[in-house]
Design a protein around this motif. Sequence first.
Motif, PDB file in Angstrom:
ATOM      1  N   HIS A 156       8.332  -4.373  79.857  1.00 35.32           N
ATOM      2  CA  HIS A 156       8.322  -4.974  81.185  1.00 35.32           C
ATOM      3  C   HIS A 156       7.865  -6.430  81.120  1.00 35.32           C
ATOM      4  O   HIS A 156       8.428  -7.299  81.789  1.00 35.32           O
ATOM      5  CB  HIS A 156       7.380  -4.202  82.119  1.00 35.32           C
ATOM      6  N   GLU A 328      25.636  -1.981  82.811  1.00 37.20           N
ATOM      7  CA  GLU A 328      24.252  -1.756  82.409  1.00 37.20           C
ATOM      8  C   GLU A 328      23.526  -1.033  83.536  1.00 37.20           C
ATOM      9  O   GLU A 328      23.653  -1.409  84.707  1.00 37.20           O
ATOM     10  CB  GLU A 328      23.530  -3.081  82.124  1.00 37.20           C
ATOM     11  N   LEU A 330      19.740   0.285  85.016  1.00 40.92           N
ATOM     12  CA  LEU A 330      18.285   0.190  84.963  1.00 40.92           C
ATOM     13  C   LEU A 330      17.726   1.251  85.898  1.00 40.92           C
ATOM     14  O   LEU A 330      17.960   1.195  87.110  1.00 40.92           O
ATOM     15  CB  LEU A 330      17.796  -1.192  85.406  1.00 40.92           C
ATOM     16  N   ASP A 332      14.955   2.415  87.905  1.00 38.62           N
ATOM     17  CA  ASP A 332      13.707   1.898  88.439  1.00 38.62           C
ATOM     18  C   ASP A 332      12.666   3.006  88.537  1.00 38.62           C
ATOM     19  O   ASP A 332      11.503   2.796  88.240  1.00 38.62           O
ATOM     20  CB  ASP A 332      13.950   1.279  89.814  1.00 38.62           C
TER      21      ASP A 332
END
Length: 423
Positions: A156, A328, A330, A332
């Motif tokens: 992160h 892509e 992600l 969360d």
Amino acid sequence: MTVTIDPDASFLDSALADLATYTDDSFDGWTREVLSDPYRASREVVANRMRQAGMEVHIDAGGNVVGRLPGRAAASGVNLKPLMTGSHTDTVRNGGRFDGIVGVLGAIEAVEALRRAGIELERDLVVVDFLGEEPNEFGISCMGSRSMAGVLTPEHLELPGTSGITLGKALERYGVDPNRALKNSWGPDSVHAYIELHIEQGPMLERAGTQIGVVTAIAGIDRLLARFTGRADHAGATPMDARQDALTCAAAAVLAVEREGCGAPVHGVATTGRIEAFPGSFNVVPQEARIYAELRSTDAAWLNGAKRRVADEIAAEAERRGVAQMVEWLTDQDPVPTTPALRDHIAAASGDLGLSWMAVPSGAGHDAAHMVHMGPMGMIFIPSVGGRSHCPEEFTDTRDIVEGVRVLAATLVRLDRTDKIAA
């Protein structure tokens, strides 16, 4: 077990109005983005309000403003796990003045209301203004709660921002040591319970004419970045059947995302929030395009299936048009159910206070989703007028905020009197 408390409506009104003055006035509505100057100044106001309510206040290693009201057990040398509540005070750009903020200022007023009623808790009560709940230029939300829960990672901190620096470097410039933020975890089973008061941000409570929402689960969020590469050509001289148009391929992907949302089971949604095309001229067939989208649901199985179907549709359409594509994802957060025993306590507290309630899911993400790593977790919703949020029109009536604070305080008292909360 009814607790008689009287939150101060005038305090809530003035506190909300005061915090609303800390905004970047170059944008419409209320803009107080994480790590900005208005955000830094507003958090000092929050810390002072905590102190005025009798709490011990500090900024922890994750950048969270933490207030602690000592319980009677601590004064007697007895070590009990604390109760925790709170939310966030950052906003999205062009946002509103209630999202998250009600949970922080409401928690402070719950402390005051309990003190006015002469009610002392056995356990310490911790109130937190979490750092940066809203998504930011680094693509990460809930930074402070991730740090406290031990799920902030070195990866992160390496996320690049649009300003050209990493999240870790931005935190360092703000005054948060990124290495200490990684070691800020309270650990599992460290709190007796976490309860968050929040505006609903949707229309269900208002439509039902119901005062309190008992949250059943917080939606999982999967975010998508799809890139398309075609061929630039003259828009006037290139026949339609000879084009490799990246933007029309992206437009088809936007519709694929929408179809998934429209075909979702209850509480599933899909949104494309941004689309870009290059070179961006009227008379040039677009060579490159990108879309930014997300899928949300409390149903993990649907989310997984929807991700696969969207990716397959994008690939098939790109192949048909002769356009290269790259997708892509992600994640969360995964869907997070609230703790059933806490739902029962919130519902019982609402009933004891003569307030109507209903079970509702949360389609929005919250710091509470990460607090589940520390112990039992629950959420209280109050109505949003018109279901509006993340916009200047976001509004919740003070009367509803007062009732939410009453339920929060009553629930905290119930939990303080409960030795063990079933998972």
